[in-house]
Design a protein around this motif. Structure first.
Motif, PDB file in Angstrom:
ATOM      1  N   PRO A 306       0.798  -1.479  -0.168  1.00  0.00           N
ATOM      2  CA  PRO A 306       0.103  -0.037   0.175  1.00  0.00           C
ATOM      3  C   PRO A 306       0.855   1.239  -0.025  1.00  0.00           C
ATOM      4  O   PRO A 306       1.821   1.246   0.560  1.00  0.00           O
ATOM      5  N   PHE A 307       0.318   2.528  -0.551  1.00  0.00           N
ATOM      6  CA  PHE A 307       0.774   3.582  -0.325  1.00  0.00           C
ATOM      7  C   PHE A 307       0.794   4.020   1.121  1.00  0.00           C
ATOM      8  O   PHE A 307       0.009   3.303   2.221  1.00  0.00           O
ATOM      9  N   GLY A 308       1.759   5.031   1.796  1.00  0.00           N
ATOM     10  CA  GLY A 308       2.097   5.056   3.155  1.00  0.00           C
ATOM     11  C   GLY A 308       0.750   5.846   3.929  1.00  0.00           C
ATOM     12  O   GLY A 308       0.889   5.934   5.134  1.00  0.00           O
ATOM     13  N   ILE A 309      -0.280   6.372   3.151  1.00  0.00           N
ATOM     14  CA  ILE A 309      -1.276   6.981   3.875  1.00  0.00           C
ATOM     15  C   ILE A 309      -2.426   6.112   3.457  1.00  0.00           C
ATOM     16  O   ILE A 309      -2.959   6.058   2.228  1.00  0.00           O
ATOM     17  N   ALA A 310      -3.452   5.715   4.371  1.00  0.00           N
ATOM     18  CA  ALA A 310      -4.703   5.193   4.112  1.00  0.00           C
ATOM     19  C   ALA A 310      -5.791   6.089   4.436  1.00  0.00           C
ATOM     20  O   ALA A 310      -5.672   6.978   5.616  1.00  0.00           O
ATOM     21  N   THR A 311      -7.161   6.065   3.705  1.00  0.00           N
ATOM     22  CA  THR A 311      -8.436   6.676   4.347  1.00  0.00           C
ATOM     23  C   THR A 311      -8.998   5.686   5.393  1.00  0.00           C
ATOM     24  O   THR A 311      -9.241   4.757   5.109  1.00  0.00           O
ATOM     25  N   LEU A 312      -9.329   6.425   6.638  1.00  0.00           N
ATOM     26  CA  LEU A 312      -9.845   5.616   7.815  1.00  0.00           C
ATOM     27  C   LEU A 312     -11.178   5.967   7.780  1.00  0.00           C
ATOM     28  O   LEU A 312     -11.600   7.270   8.268  1.00  0.00           O
ATOM     29  N   TYR A 313     -12.468   5.226   7.773  1.00  0.00           N
ATOM     30  CA  TYR A 313     -13.488   5.458   8.252  1.00  0.00           C
ATOM     31  C   TYR A 313     -14.024   4.713   9.451  1.00  0.00           C
ATOM     32  O   TYR A 313     -13.709   3.580   9.558  1.00  0.00           O
TER      33      TYR A 313
END
Length: 386
Positions: A306-313
């Motif tokens: 993955p890329f180093g930033i994820a979207t968190l819901y």
């Protein structure tokens, strides 16, 4: 049919095995009568529109709901055992009539007092046996309809924590919201192709004489089947119950066309589900089913960088409490979570549903660097643009 609304799935009858449903036939709530009528209705329905799918009412317990009828025994094709329960008789009769339904439906409520009393921890730990339900239905189709029923689709067209009245506070608590998300996560790993919640809203005010004791989590001292307040369709966010928001949250996790992946958890109070989205993103849904413990978890991704930033819901206690106090937002929280890799740590808050949306590192857009460019000045009347 008349108004051309293009409904595809048609279910014949609703819980016709139940004495609480109206049945004016000479033999009311008789599985054989239902099956023969189903065959007649299906023939007329297909004549009107041959493209529709027609479903038959089934029950999970093969010995249940015979309703005292013993004149049409159902014989297990493989064992020779004879039963009189609703599902065996319906399936056996349809097989003899040479009619194959397009789908079979199941209605399931995890708690059904007094046999299974309401209990928050029971609901979250043992109320979501969707793999067992799917297997049980398929087994009955095989045993009483035969191999010709292999293409009968299975749908769950009613689900909630509890089907009895009056409804208590659990029905509109965060616990029921967690149950919804956990049920969907488990069900999508089975052959069941639908999870339909009962219901959007009730036709009148919520019940106030159900179980509202302190042994149940939650602050709402009433209960209802719906996911929003009965008036005004829950226009205000504070009039929508937790299962509304966890249903909304799952739309960030998986949608039509996405692929269900394997995910596992080493903690019995933490559920984990994963999906590969059609846009190439990877999503992970993690549910903490403990009401007091923050669970640190180690998240390991396999075959996905993955890329180093994820979207968190996320949705949980802070949002549910905000609906009561008016302080903060009661809607789903969305943040960016940094430090993502194929192996990273995160702490799950008590009673929370969390969806991580990862994008692959290879497709992340990098800001381009320009060089060797000139900046001409273009005259335009008395002005100029550079």
């Amino acid at each position: 049919m008349t108004n051309h609304y293009d409904f595809k799935y048609w279910e014949v009858g609703n819980e016709c095995y139940g004495s609480y449903e109206t049945d004016n036939h000479a033999s009311p709530h008789d599985p054989y009568t239902y099956a023969t009528n189903f065959a007649a209705y299906a023939q007329q329905m297909r004549a009107a529109d041959p493209t529709i799918k027609i479903g038959v009412v089934l029950d999970l317990d093969p010995t249940a709901d015979s309703n005292g009828y013993t004149d049409h025994p159902a014989t297990n094709i493989y064992t020779g055992a004879v039963l009189y329960g609703w599902t065996p008789v319906v399936l056996s009769t349809l097989r003899q009539l040479g009619l194959t339904p397009d789908f079979g439906i199941l209605h399931r409520y995890a708690e059904y007092p007094p046999s299974i009393p309401e209990n928050d921890q029971y609901l979250l730990q043992f109320g979501t046996n969707w793999a067992g339900y799917a297997t049980g239905l398929r087994q009955q189709i095989t045993q009483y309809f035969g191999s010709g029923g292999s293409n009968i689709e299975l749908l769950e067209t009613e689900n909630n924590a509890n089907a009895t009245l009056p409804q208590g506070k659990q029905s509109v608590s965060l616990v029921n919201g967690l149950y919804y998300a956990d049920s969907l996560g488990q069900l999508m790993k089975t052959e069941l192709n639908a999870l339909v919640w009962w219901q959007l809203r009730d036709g009148g005010p919520p019940e106030t004489d159900g179980n509202v004791g302190t042994n149940f989590y939650g602050w709402r001292l009433y209960g209802t089947f719906g996911v929003m307040w009965w008036e005004n369709l829950g226009i205000q966010l504070t009039n929508r119950f937790p299962q509304y928001f966890t249903a909304e949250l799952t739309s960030h996790f998986i949608r039509a066309g996405d692929t269900v992946l394997n995910a596992s958890s080493g903690n019995p109070l933490v559920s984990a589900y994963a999906a590969l989205r059609t846009n190439g993103s990877l999503t992970l849904m993690a549910i903490n089913k403990n009401s007091i413990t923050n669970y640190p978890v180690n998240i390991v991704l396999t075959n996905y960088v993955p890329f180093g930033i994820a979207t968190l819901y996320s949705y949980g206690m802070p949002q549910d409490n905000a609906a009561q106090t008016g302080l903060g937002s009661c809607d789903i929280a969305q943040t960016n979570f940094s430090g993502v890799s194929t192996n990273f740590n995160y702490t799950l808050a008590p009673y929370s549903v969390n969806v991580f949306a990862f994008v692959p590192a290879a497709t992340n857009i990098v800001t381009p660097v320009f060089s060797g460019l000139t900046s001409p000045t273009i005259p335009y009347g008395a002005s100029s643009v550079t």
